[in-house]
Motif scaffolding. Sequence first.
Motif, PDB file in Angstrom:
ATOM      1  N   SER A 245       1.109  -1.321  -0.033  1.00  0.00           N
ATOM      2  CA  SER A 245      -0.222   0.284   0.123  1.00  0.00           C
ATOM      3  C   SER A 245       1.141   1.208  -0.094  1.00  0.00           C
ATOM      4  N   ASP A 273       0.319   8.620  -2.449  1.00  0.00           N
ATOM      5  CA  ASP A 273      -0.795   7.581  -2.446  1.00  0.00           C
ATOM      6  C   ASP A 273      -0.560   7.836  -4.001  1.00  0.00           C
ATOM      7  N   GLN A 277      -0.956   4.737  -6.723  1.00  0.00           N
ATOM      8  CA  GLN A 277      -2.472   4.334  -7.212  1.00  0.00           C
ATOM      9  C   GLN A 277      -2.469   4.494  -8.305  1.00  0.00           C
ATOM     10  N   SER A 280      -0.522   1.585  -9.861  1.00  0.00           N
ATOM     11  CA  SER A 280      -0.996   0.164  -9.634  1.00  0.00           C
ATOM     12  C   SER A 280      -2.355  -0.591 -10.435  1.00  0.00           C
TER      13      SER A 280
END
Length: 429
Positions: A245, A273, A277, A280
Amino acid sequence: MEKITFFSVDILIYSILTLLFLLSSLFLYERRKLEHVSQAFVFPKIKPLFKFGLTLCMMLLTGLYFSGTTGKPGWIFFGYIVGSLLGYYLGEIVLQKTWRIRLNLKGYTAFTVFIIVLALILKIDPIQYMSKIPDEKMINQIYIGDAPLFFDDDTLDNAPTYLKEKENKEAIRLLHQQIIEKGKKVSIGELDDGKSIFLMYELKNGRRLAREYHLQNYDLYLPLLAKIYESSEYKKTVNELLNVSAEDVSKIKITASGQVEKSVTITDGQQLDEAVQALSEDLNNQSFTQMTSSFGEYASIDILLNNNKIIYLNWDSSYTQFSKWMENSGQAEEARLMADDISYILVAKTDAKIYNSNSESKLVQQIEQKPNRMKINTSPEIDLAIDNAQIDWGGEYSAAFYYKDSRDVDIKSFSGEHVPGFILDHFNE
């Protein structure tokens, strides 16, 4: 020696074996026959093992040499014959302790018959080695790749493409079955003309079954391979980023590709973040073709985790979401290869001379000397070339990238649907 500790079971086993060999050699030495001490081997039973072992090894060595240098079956079998004769002759020289010998053709004939029978047995495959596929109920997990070179027992549980889901195991078994039934194997000396598939099953009883195939009709299996490679399980096993994460990431450094000195480091929590994201999402959306072929390499991405481990990625033109995010955040120009970094590009059709070049400098010279070469120097065309260039030299068109701030030249190529239209137009005139 790199993998085991100094005090370990392995060291103990080697120490015991060393002692046993020493005691065995002393035992044999004391029981040798004195009348044989002047011969090459003091125990006569070792003589045929030495002679025919040397014959076999020389045969395989010369066959391998001609396979690597010519790749033609006729020359390979010539190597087998010459090597076996040479090995047999050298064996007789050692045993008779003179080069003036008379060859025992009966022994060589027996060796030749044995090799022919062995080859026929391997071809007939009486134990069904080549057609064996484990039963689905016996399979625990499966490793799939294009080569076994990097398969390491020590990292078996973390092997990058070990699959356990039922759908993937069924697809791999079906792929294996189709290879056995329809696979057109690459002929002797033609390994470079075919692509490889390597499978290794780990069975529930702890045993393993491994097979490697070099195939000429590799494209026949692309639908099944795509089903496996595009599965969520496979992508998670080969892309470590999909298993972490944004909280696990401490820093992301992006370094432009090519002969330019540009980089961007991201440390802001919100940007980390958003970047994770976007990356991914791109990894999850990649097609089989995008996963196995890199086109439009923009930059390298180093993702530093909180545990000091680094995840390495290549930012290419398939990373659409990340590219969009970098553009929106205003960091793209400082992080990736852009048209403004390149002075011009020379493109030439790839022929045998270019393809077999063993150095970039020679390849650059050959491209520059091509009378019909194409020069690209406008920003829109350079942008399109960057987006579609592949990093290897095997494409239909070879390209030399010349930079504004560096004398070094990069060699790339274009192939298939990634050949820009203006390049096709130029060479089809």
